[in-house]
Design a protein around this motif. Structure first.
Motif, short mmCIF file in Angstrom:
data_model
loop_
_atom_site.label_atom_id
_atom_site.label_comp_id
_atom_site.label_asym_id
_atom_site.label_seq_id
_atom_site.Cartn_x
_atom_site.Cartn_y
_atom_site.Cartn_z
N HIS A 24 -10.12 1.53 1.96
CA HIS A 24 -9.42 0.70 2.94
C HIS A 24 -9.20 1.50 4.22
N THR A 76 -6.10 3.65 4.21
CA THR A 76 -6.19 4.81 3.33
C THR A 76 -6.99 5.92 3.99
N LEU A 81 -4.28 -0.46 -1.91
CA LEU A 81 -5.37 -1.04 -1.12
C LEU A 81 -6.75 -0.56 -1.53
N LEU A 139 -6.82 -6.87 3.01
CA LEU A 139 -8.12 -6.51 2.45
C LEU A 139 -8.87 -5.52 3.33
N GLY A 140 -8.31 -5.17 4.48
CA GLY A 140 -8.93 -4.18 5.35
C GLY A 140 -10.03 -4.73 6.22
N ARG A 141 -10.17 -6.03 6.34
CA ARG A 141 -11.22 -6.63 7.17
C ARG A 141 -10.59 -7.00 8.51
#
Length: 823
Positions: A812, A815, A808, A624-626
């Motif tokens: 993200h 990205t 994503l 999730l990019g966190r």
């Protein structure tokens, strides 16, 4: 959880044992003394881990056979009970003077009646609290354990309002023929105010004995007083039905109280006595009086039945208890007035004599004979089962006691504390001598093998499991449940080491046995086998099929246990892992949240399981990019795993592999290499199926550092391990092939570009949808085009950005990083 054991008061000074070391535990201070044992607050320190517990030890001089048997039995009983409202056994052994001890949770609480008064607890909350106590007692009774000493000081309520059942020192195992120390010595240990009539009279004990004690505690909670006035020193004699006949109903007892007495018994803000009496009259009176019946057969059969009626009362539904019948009251009247009734009885006997009576008696005799035959057959069956269980329990007890003695550092040849794996190897040697008990021997072989595998001795452990399975196959249908369980264990470990075909065969045979037996009590064992088969399917690369299996398992277990049972946490965890591998990260985060919620409902759950949940959530957060949250969760997983397991456990390697991937994505290649190298060493020693994936992370991190020569052998090993231990169909296998080709390009082999394109083409053909493997492979392809100076480098960058955006999203971090690389 904190916990404390309540003990009977004892005269004399409490023995001081400050600064004494018992096993792994350092004694801090005494907590109390009982008739046979003394209890201390103890502490264990392992590195940065500190745990406090209650340590109970046999008192000096109390080493008679009867007392020792009772102490060992209490330890054995606690070891078999797992319930959130029963203090849990943590450890046990022999101290330096060969006195047995055991360690349990230390509950810091207040006796249930005192707690209810201090909290001015309303009636409904008192009854709800009592239902939890009934549930804990019912759990013990389901294991054929009768507590025999239930009283407020053995039911403590903690600061969170949870009751805890303590002190199984005089508990009885119903099917244990060895529990004869009372009849042999004439000693009956009991608490008179709460003891059932059969305890005082020396009659047989049953689950209804504990029901009587629960009835006394319930009477106290409702009225603030005991139902009987007995001599505190009473240990023998008779307790006749006259006590029951003169018993004041709880509602009547309440009506006699004034406001001052209500405040004294119920606490500040106590309800009006007359109003409370109206609430108690009727059904609640009947529940209490049924629990207190002098004859065991007229009480509730067990604690579960009492708890059920309390629940029905709280829900406003009809209860199961019934008032005494007219015939019963007449019989009691005659017994109380037997002399005055004698003449009347003679007349009645003459009047009912005759032909009609003879016919009635003949029919009754036939019915009784048929019922006697049925009961005799049932008793013979139960006796045979009990004898088998007793024999196996005795064999297992002797086996465990011999192990405990061997682990005593003063008795061992080396003079040091025995390690876990050394203890299990010692057990393996001892189990070989159980040839006269083949069923027990076979099950112990499997258990020992499972323990050896868990401690890293995989081949040695698997051989033991196979030996146990072979032995179980020779024992006939009675051993089929144990055989099915053993095959599931074999399938689980074979799956973990990449022997997927062997694992599937074992798992399918286990499932076939469970289906053939079709027994409700084996439903959870069958679900365990289905879970292993689902994981096997997952490791074969068929993630969609494994997800369907996990969903089926969740449905079946939920139907069996209810949707909020903590045991469903494992199913949500498996669904989360599958969703992560399918790059469905939001679904994965939801699944792990459900698993965490359910795990929190089980205060007895091993803390090590939290490591799996932290790890799973960290993987989902990476997707999730966190990244910051992911690192926090990952480090929490590592801390729990290292503290509750050990630094080289495979669990820690899984966490470090995940952290290595996170560090790669956050431009920390040095940290990634360090984490992956440590994980690789652990997985190599365990011969684990995850080794290939860990080596892929290590190889990619070395490429990020420009260490191409070091990366090449690592990625070669990764391809080999992935192909031989997992399968060649998984998306990650093609990513590894692409990374290996890219490494060769960096090392000067321009022709390796064809190998990279071949891996990319096969990946897109076999797995046409978006995936993390495709995005990373396109990143390598774009870097190869730029490295070789090809004109299509920009187009490959665009394909990389497109794959990451689809997978994503445009915002993200990965990205955005791809966009920066294309400039």
């Amino acid at each position: 959880m904190l916990a404390q054991e309540a003990l009977a008061d004892a005269e004399g000074e409490t023995t001081r044992a400050d600064c004494e070391q018992v096993g792994h535990w350092h004694i801090l201070r005494p907590l109390g003394r009982g008739g046979m044992g003394e209890v201390f607050l103890a502490e264990r320190r392992d590195g940065g881990f500190v745990q406090q517990a209650a340590l109970k030890r046999l008192k000096r001089g109390m080493d008679s056979e009867d007392i020792l048997q009772r102490f060992v039995q209490e330890r054995r009983i606690l070891a078999g009970l797992t319930h959130p409202n029963i203090a849990r056994l943590l450890d046990g052994g022999l101290d330096a003077s060969d006195r047995p001890y055991f360690v349990m949770e230390y509950v810091e609480g207040t006796p249930i009646t005192e707690w209810a008064r201090a909290q001015a607890l309303p009636l409904r909350e008192r009854l709800s609290l009592m239902r939890k106590v009934c549930d804990a007692v019912a759990h013990a009774q389901s294991h054929l354990i009768v507590h025999r000493d239930l009283k407020p000081s053995n039911i403590l309520v903690d600061a969170q309002g949870e009751p805890h059942l303590l002190d199984f020192g005089i508990a009885k195992v119903l099917d244990d023929a060895r529990d004869t120390h009372e009849t042999r010595t004439g000693l009956r240990v009991l608490s008179p105010a709460w003891a059932a009539p059969e305890q005082i009279q020396g009659d047989p004990i049953s689950t209804a004995t504990d029901v009587h004690a629960l009835g006394v505690v319930l009477y106290e909670l409702v009225t603030g007083q005991l139902p009987y006035h007995r001599d505190r020193a009473l240990t023998t004699g008779s307790a006749t039905s006259s006590e029951y006949d003169s018993l004041v109903r709880p509602s009547q007892a309440l009506r006699h109280l004034d406001a001052g007495q209500m405040t004294q018994r119920w606490g500040a803000g106590a309800p009006e006595a007359a109003r409370l009496a109206r609430l108690v009259a009727g059904d609640l009176d009947r529940i209490v009086l049924t629990a207190l019946q002098p004859e065991p057969e007229r009480r509730y059969a067990n604690a579960a039945a009492l708890g059920t009626d309390l629940g029905l009362y709280l829900d406003g539904r009809p209860i199961n208890a019934r008032p005494d019948s007219s015939a019963y009251r007449l019989r009691k009247f005659v017994l109380r007035h037997r002399f005055a009734s004698a003449a009347t009885a003679l007349v009645l006997i003459a009047l009912i004599a005759g032909f009609g009576t003879a016919l009635w008696q003949a029919r009754l005799a036939r019915e009784q004979a048929a019922e006697a035959d049925r009961q005799r057959t049932l008793a013979e069956t139960h006796l045979a089962q009990a004898q088998t269980q007793a024999r196996r329990a005795e064999e297992t007890k002797r086996f465990v006691v011999s192990l405990l003695k061997s682990s005593n550092p003063e008795l061992s040849r080396e003079g040091v504390q025995t390690s876990a794996i050394a203890l299990i190897r010692d057990a393996a040697t001892r189990v070989d001598g159980l040839d006269d008990a083949p069923d027990t021997q076979a099950e112990l072989q499997v258990a020992i093998g499972n323990g050896l595998i868990s401690l890293g001795a995989a081949e040695e452990g698997r051989a033991r499991v196979e030996t146990g399975i072979a032995q179980l196959r020779t024992l006939g249908p009675d051993a089929w449940p144990s055989l099915a369980d053993a095959l599931q264990i074999q399938a689980m470990h074979d799956t973990a080491t990449g022997k997927l075909d062997e694992a599937r065969r074992a798992g399918e045979e286990s499932l076939a046995i469970y289906d053939r037996l079709d027994r409700p009590d084996l439903a959870l064992g069958r679900i365990a086998t289905l879970t292993t088969l689902a994981k096997n399917t997952q490791f074969r690369g068929d993630l969609a099929a494994s997800q369907q299996l996990y969903e089926r398992i969740l449905t079946e277990r939920s139907a069996l246990l209810g949707p909020d049972d903590p045991r469903l946490a494992v199913d949500w965890n498996n669904l989360g892992a599958t969703a992560s591998r399918r790059d469905r990260y939001a679904d994965a985060e939801h699944a792990y949240a459900q698993a965490s919620r359910l795990m929190a409902l089980d205060p007895q759950a091993p803390e090590s399981r939290q490591a799996w949940l932290h790890l799973g959530r960290a993987s989902a957060l990476i997707g999730l990019g966190r990244f910051d949250e992911a690192e926090t969760a990952g480090l929490a997983a590592l801390e729990v795993a290292e503290r509750t397991l050990n630094p080289d456990h495979p669990m820690t390697a899984s966490v470090r592999t995940m952290l290595a991937r996170l560090y790669r994505y956050t431009n920390r290649p040095d940290d990634a290499v360090d984490a992956a190298q440590r994980a690789r060493a652990t997985f190599s020693a365990a011969n684990a199926i995850q080794l290939g994936w860990t080596e892929a992370q290590l190889g990619l991190a070395l490429l990020d550092l420009g260490q191409n020569a070091q990366a090449l052998p690592v990625l070669i090993a990764a391809e080999n391990h992935f192909a031989t231990r997992s399968n060649r169909e998984e998306p990650d296998y093609f990513l590894i092939r692409a990374a290996l080709a890219f490494t060769r390009i960096r090392n000067g082999d321009a022709n390796a570009l064809a190998l990279l394109d071949e891996a990319l083409e096969e990946l897109t053909r076999r797995h046409p949808g978006p995936s993390n493997a495709l995005a990373e492979t396109l990143t390598l392809r774009a870097q190869a085009a730029a490295l070789l100076g090809h004109d299509d480098a920009a187009q490959w960058r665009e394909r990389e950005i497109g794959a990451l955006t689809t997978l994503l999203g445009p915002d993200h971090p990965r990205t955005r990083a791809a966009h920066r690389r294309s400039r």
